[in-house]
Structures are given as C-alpha cells and as structure tokens.
Design a protein around this motif. Structure first.
Motif, PDB file in Angstrom:
ATOM      1  N   LEU A   3       0.834  -1.184   0.000  1.00  0.00           N
ATOM      2  CA  LEU A   3       0.000   0.000   0.000  1.00  0.00           C
ATOM      3  C   LEU A   3       0.879   1.247   0.000  1.00  0.00           C
ATOM      4  CD1 LEU A   3      -2.719  -1.024   2.603  1.00  0.00           C
ATOM      5  CD2 LEU A   3      -2.941  -0.898   0.115  1.00  0.00           C
ATOM      6  N   VAL A   4       0.508   2.204  -0.843  1.00  0.00           N
ATOM      7  CA  VAL A   4       1.280   3.439  -0.953  1.00  0.00           C
ATOM      8  C   VAL A   4       0.336   4.611  -0.858  1.00  0.00           C
ATOM      9  CG1 VAL A   4       3.126   2.450  -2.339  1.00  0.00           C
ATOM     10  CG2 VAL A   4       1.087   3.341  -3.472  1.00  0.00           C
ATOM     11  N   ASP A   5       0.895   5.805  -0.679  1.00  0.00           N
ATOM     12  CA  ASP A   5       0.078   6.999  -0.627  1.00  0.00           C
ATOM     13  C   ASP A   5      -0.642   7.183  -1.954  1.00  0.00           C
ATOM     14  OD1 ASP A   5       0.931   7.534   1.916  1.00  0.00           O
ATOM     15  OD2 ASP A   5       2.604   8.810   1.239  1.00  0.00           O
ATOM     16  N   ASN A   6      -1.816   7.755  -1.893  1.00  0.00           N
ATOM     17  CA  ASN A   6      -2.646   7.903  -3.090  1.00  0.00           C
ATOM     18  C   ASN A   6      -2.237   9.154  -3.849  1.00  0.00           C
ATOM     19  OD1 ASN A   6      -4.640   7.314  -4.898  1.00  0.00           O
ATOM     20  ND2 ASN A   6      -6.244   8.379  -3.755  1.00  0.00           N
ATOM     21  N   THR A   7      -1.026   9.132  -4.392  1.00  0.00           N
ATOM     22  CA  THR A   7      -0.519  10.260  -5.151  1.00  0.00           C
ATOM     23  C   THR A   7      -1.035  10.210  -6.567  1.00  0.00           C
ATOM     24  OG1 THR A   7       1.424   9.027  -5.854  1.00  0.00           O
ATOM     25  CG2 THR A   7       1.604  10.247  -3.781  1.00  0.00           C
ATOM     26  N   GLU A   8      -0.800  11.289  -7.308  1.00  0.00           N
ATOM     27  CA  GLU A   8      -1.233  11.341  -8.703  1.00  0.00           C
ATOM     28  C   GLU A   8      -0.582  10.232  -9.503  1.00  0.00           C
ATOM     29  OE1 GLU A   8      -3.097  12.647 -12.217  1.00  0.00           O
ATOM     30  OE2 GLU A   8      -3.466  13.103 -10.098  1.00  0.00           O
ATOM     31  N   SER A   9       0.701   9.953  -9.219  1.00  0.00           N
ATOM     32  CA  SER A   9       1.401   8.903  -9.948  1.00  0.00           C
ATOM     33  C   SER A   9       0.753   7.554  -9.714  1.00  0.00           C
ATOM     34  CB  SER A   9       2.868   8.853  -9.507  1.00  0.00           C
ATOM     35  OG  SER A   9       3.537   7.780 -10.117  1.00  0.00           O
ATOM     36  N   ASP A  10       0.393   7.267  -8.473  1.00  0.00           N
ATOM     37  CA  ASP A  10      -0.221   5.984  -8.156  1.00  0.00           C
ATOM     38  C   ASP A  10      -1.598   5.877  -8.765  1.00  0.00           C
ATOM     39  OD1 ASP A  10       1.947   5.097  -6.603  1.00  0.00           O
ATOM     40  OD2 ASP A  10       1.250   6.322  -4.935  1.00  0.00           O
ATOM     41  N   GLN A  11      -2.342   6.999  -8.776  1.00  0.00           N
ATOM     42  CA  GLN A  11      -3.654   6.988  -9.407  1.00  0.00           C
ATOM     43  C   GLN A  11      -3.525   6.632 -10.877  1.00  0.00           C
ATOM     44  OE1 GLN A  11      -5.399  10.784  -8.673  1.00  0.00           O
ATOM     45  NE2 GLN A  11      -5.605  10.462  -6.464  1.00  0.00           N
ATOM     46  N   PHE A  12      -2.509   7.210 -11.511  1.00  0.00           N
ATOM     47  CA  PHE A  12      -2.303   6.932 -12.929  1.00  0.00           C
ATOM     48  C   PHE A  12      -1.927   5.479 -13.134  1.00  0.00           C
ATOM     49  CE2 PHE A  12      -1.743   9.139 -16.977  1.00  0.00           C
ATOM     50  CZ  PHE A  12      -1.236   8.120 -17.749  1.00  0.00           C
ATOM     51  N   ALA A  13      -1.038   4.948 -12.292  1.00  0.00           N
ATOM     52  CA  ALA A  13      -0.615   3.554 -12.422  1.00  0.00           C
ATOM     53  C   ALA A  13      -1.789   2.611 -12.268  1.00  0.00           C
ATOM     54  CB  ALA A  13       0.463   3.224 -11.391  1.00  0.00           C
ATOM     55  N   ASN A  14      -2.749   2.986 -11.396  1.00  0.00           N
ATOM     56  CA  ASN A  14      -3.894   2.123 -11.166  1.00  0.00           C
ATOM     57  C   ASN A  14      -4.816   2.037 -12.366  1.00  0.00           C
ATOM     58  OD1 ASN A  14      -3.124   1.444  -8.598  1.00  0.00           O
ATOM     59  ND2 ASN A  14      -4.243   3.107  -7.624  1.00  0.00           N
ATOM     60  N   LEU A  15      -4.632   2.960 -13.330  1.00  0.00           N
ATOM     61  CA  LEU A  15      -5.432   2.905 -14.548  1.00  0.00           C
ATOM     62  C   LEU A  15      -4.844   1.917 -15.540  1.00  0.00           C
ATOM     63  CD1 LEU A  15      -6.111   6.696 -15.140  1.00  0.00           C
ATOM     64  CD2 LEU A  15      -7.646   4.988 -14.156  1.00  0.00           C
ATOM     65  N   GLY A  16      -3.756   1.287 -15.169  1.00  0.00           N
ATOM     66  CA  GLY A  16      -3.052   0.407 -16.092  1.00  0.00           C
ATOM     67  C   GLY A  16      -3.772  -0.888 -16.369  1.00  0.00           C
ATOM     68  N   PHE A  17      -3.074  -1.736 -17.023  1.00  0.00           N
ATOM     69  CA  PHE A  17      -3.642  -2.969 -17.554  1.00  0.00           C
ATOM     70  C   PHE A  17      -3.832  -4.025 -16.470  1.00  0.00           C
ATOM     71  CE2 PHE A  17      -2.717  -7.107 -19.558  1.00  0.00           C
ATOM     72  CZ  PHE A  17      -3.761  -7.139 -20.458  1.00  0.00           C
ATOM     73  N   ARG A  18      -4.980  -4.704 -16.479  1.00  0.00           N
ATOM     74  CA  ARG A  18      -5.209  -5.884 -15.635  1.00  0.00           C
ATOM     75  C   ARG A  18      -5.285  -7.093 -16.551  1.00  0.00           C
ATOM     76  NH1 ARG A  18      -6.652  -0.731 -13.584  1.00  0.00           N
ATOM     77  NH2 ARG A  18      -7.158  -0.883 -11.389  1.00  0.00           N
TER      78      ARG A  18
ATOM     79  N   ASP B 179       2.932   5.090 -42.619  1.00  0.00           N
ATOM     80  CA  ASP B 179       3.312   6.413 -42.115  1.00  0.00           C
ATOM     81  C   ASP B 179       2.976   6.590 -40.635  1.00  0.00           C
ATOM     82  OD1 ASP B 179       4.269   7.169 -44.601  1.00  0.00           O
ATOM     83  OD2 ASP B 179       2.361   8.046 -45.232  1.00  0.00           O
ATOM     84  N   SER B 180       2.219   5.660 -40.082  1.00  0.00           N
ATOM     85  CA  SER B 180       1.794   5.787 -38.687  1.00  0.00           C
ATOM     86  C   SER B 180       2.772   5.153 -37.704  1.00  0.00           C
ATOM     87  CB  SER B 180       0.418   5.138 -38.505  1.00  0.00           C
ATOM     88  OG  SER B 180       0.518   3.712 -38.622  1.00  0.00           O
ATOM     89  N   LEU B 181       3.739   4.395 -38.184  1.00  0.00           N
ATOM     90  CA  LEU B 181       4.557   3.559 -37.300  1.00  0.00           C
ATOM     91  C   LEU B 181       5.367   4.352 -36.275  1.00  0.00           C
ATOM     92  CD1 LEU B 181       5.836   0.872 -39.843  1.00  0.00           C
ATOM     93  CD2 LEU B 181       3.847   0.787 -38.314  1.00  0.00           C
ATOM     94  N   GLY B 182       5.758   5.576 -36.630  1.00  0.00           N
ATOM     95  CA  GLY B 182       6.576   6.372 -35.714  1.00  0.00           C
ATOM     96  C   GLY B 182       5.779   7.245 -34.760  1.00  0.00           C
ATOM     97  N   ILE B 183       4.475   7.262 -34.878  1.00  0.00           N
ATOM     98  CA  ILE B 183       3.638   8.105 -34.027  1.00  0.00           C
ATOM     99  C   ILE B 183       3.668   7.585 -32.595  1.00  0.00           C
ATOM    100  CG2 ILE B 183       1.275   8.899 -33.605  1.00  0.00           C
ATOM    101  CD1 ILE B 183       0.815   8.774 -36.618  1.00  0.00           C
ATOM    102  N   MET B 184       3.823   8.493 -31.636  1.00  0.00           N
ATOM    103  CA  MET B 184       3.897   8.113 -30.232  1.00  0.00           C
ATOM    104  C   MET B 184       2.491   7.934 -29.659  1.00  0.00           C
ATOM    105  SD  MET B 184       7.133   7.976 -29.892  1.00  0.00           S
ATOM    106  CE  MET B 184       7.438   7.867 -28.127  1.00  0.00           C
ATOM    107  N   VAL B 185       2.284   6.799 -29.000  1.00  0.00           N
ATOM    108  CA  VAL B 185       0.977   6.461 -28.431  1.00  0.00           C
ATOM    109  C   VAL B 185       1.166   5.920 -27.017  1.00  0.00           C
ATOM    110  CG1 VAL B 185       0.004   5.936 -30.705  1.00  0.00           C
ATOM    111  CG2 VAL B 185       1.026   4.101 -29.334  1.00  0.00           C
ATOM    112  N   PRO B 186       0.106   5.888 -26.205  1.00  0.00           N
ATOM    113  CA  PRO B 186       0.239   5.309 -24.858  1.00  0.00           C
ATOM    114  C   PRO B 186       0.613   3.833 -24.930  1.00  0.00           C
ATOM    115  CG  PRO B 186      -1.765   6.622 -25.017  1.00  0.00           C
ATOM    116  CD  PRO B 186      -1.224   6.493 -26.411  1.00  0.00           C
ATOM    117  N   VAL B 187       1.475   3.404 -24.035  1.00  0.00           N
ATOM    118  CA  VAL B 187       1.857   1.999 -23.974  1.00  0.00           C
ATOM    119  C   VAL B 187       0.633   1.156 -23.641  1.00  0.00           C
ATOM    120  CG1 VAL B 187       2.483   2.043 -21.526  1.00  0.00           C
ATOM    121  CG2 VAL B 187       3.608   0.421 -23.058  1.00  0.00           C
ATOM    122  N   LEU B 188       0.601  -0.063 -24.140  1.00  0.00           N
ATOM    123  CA  LEU B 188      -0.524  -0.984 -23.943  1.00  0.00           C
ATOM    124  C   LEU B 188      -1.829  -0.396 -24.464  1.00  0.00           C
ATOM    125  CD1 LEU B 188       0.234  -2.622 -20.483  1.00  0.00           C
ATOM    126  CD2 LEU B 188       0.151  -3.755 -22.700  1.00  0.00           C
TER     127      LEU B 188
END
Length: 228
Positions: free
Chosen positions: A34-49, A128-137
């Motif tokens: 368990l960690v403090d509910n910081t902005e970084s942790d909130q963002f990480a919790n939106l990740g992939f399950r 032409d799209s291959l180099g475009i930066m997108v969110p991981v996963l």
C-alpha cells in the motif's frame, strides 16, 4: 531440449513471481504494498489488468508443444515474457506505434498457438503511422477483449480486424471482432479495461483523444482517435 526446459522453468518462475496484477471477473488484486494515493499511483492504477486464464492457458499450450514443436514452444515463451515485461512497465510511457504493433503480434501469436484456425487476424496498417507516439498498452488489452469476448465464445471462432489510418491529422485505430455466438455471454469485464484505457487517453491527450465502442451487424468495434 535441455536448454528449452531450463528456459521454460526460468520464464515461468519469473512471470509467476513478478506479475504485479491479476484480473478476476469480480475484483482486481494488487500484490504491491500500500502506498500513498498520489497522482502517480492513481495513474498507475489505470493500467492494464491481465486475466489469469491467458497466462495459464498459454503455459498449458507451451507444455503441450515442448515435445512436439520445441522451437515454436520456445518462441511462445519468449513472446509471453515480452508481453508481461510491457504489462509491468510504467503506464505513463509513450511509445512508437510500431512497438505496440510488435507487442500485438506477439500476443496474437500466443493466442493463435492456443486457438489455431479458430482465430483469424486481418490487419491494415498505414506505414506512415509507425513512428507516431501512443500510450503503452494501447492495443493489447483491446485484442485480448476481442479474443476473450468474441473469438472464444464461438464454436468456429472468427476474425479480428485491426486497422490504423491517418485521416485529417488524426491517428484512427479500429479493432473489430464478432459478437458472442447465440446465447453465450461473458461477464462484461471488458468495460473495465476500456474505461481504464479511456482514462489513460484522456490524461494524455485531453478531450482531443477519443475512445468509442459500439455493436453493429454482428460485429463489435472499438475506435480510438488520437490527435497528431
């Protein structure tokens, strides 16, 4: 064979001991402290399950392949390790679309190893799209939903279609799969993965990035639009 066997054991142990998230139909368990509910942790919790059935089914498929097709089994294990390496990465990262497509190819290789001819895939990618930066996963969770909710529910399987286009200064990604066959329905856990992805897109691009999902003509379609 000895090299393959040792590699298999090492990869399996690494995956099982290092996997940070497990998806269940009812709730998600995190093995992180368990960690403090910081902005970084909130963002990480939106990740992939990730659904554990994918891991266990893949390992079963690899175990079956080891004696029959050792080279394919070894490739499957390396692909599985690559998929989980990205799963455990920082979800705030932007990566070239090419990297997402390579990950999607590895994931689909694993699913096709298990499902065989029941899983068909058709892709149309603008080079032409291959180099475009997108969110991981960005792609893999949607492809997993397409397989889990669409292909696996149909006796004869079906086809997953993926297209990537650049139109009017937007990157447009579409993933389509057949709807479940007859009365077969699975718990709509895909909505959780979709909401997580929608939130990650919004946090990265604001209102300029959109996520839409709808059913039409016996197909389920997800459309992502990202600004260029």
């Amino acid at each position: 064979y000895v090299h393959l066997q040792s590699t298999s054991i090492l990869v399996m142990m690494t995956l099982l001991l290092g996997l940070p998230y497990f998806w269940t139909e009812k709730e998600t368990y995190s093995v992180r402290a368990l960690v403090d509910n910081t902005e970084s942790d909130q963002f990480a919790n939106l990740g992939f399950r990730i659904r554990p059935h994918f891991l266990f089914n893949t390992l079963n498929s690899v175990a079956h392949l080891i004696s029959l097709h050792p080279a394919r089994a070894e490739k499957a294990l390396y692909n599985l390790a690559d998929v989980f390496r990205v799963v455990m990465a920082d979800k705030r990262e932007l990566v070239p679309l090419k990297a997402e497509l390579e990950l999607a190819e590895k994931y689909l290789f694993l699913e096709k190893t298990r499902l065989g001819e029941r899983l068909q895939v058709a892709s149309k990618i603008d080079p032409d799209s291959l180099g475009i930066m997108v969110p991981v996963l960005l792609l893999q969770p949607l492809l997993e939903n397409a397989v889990y909710h669409g292909i696996e529910t149909r006796f004869k399987g079906g086809r997953v279609d993926m297209s990537v286009q650049i139109i009017d200064k937007q990157l447009i990604i579409q993933i389509e799969n057949p709807l479940p066959e007859g009365s077969i329905k699975r718990i709509s856990g895909n909505k959780v993965a979709q909401e997580n992805l929608r939130d990650r897109i919004y946090r990265t691009f604001g209102a300029r990035g959109t996520f839409d999902a709808h059913e039409a003509e016996e197909r389920y379609t997800v459309t992502i639009r990202l600004p260029l």
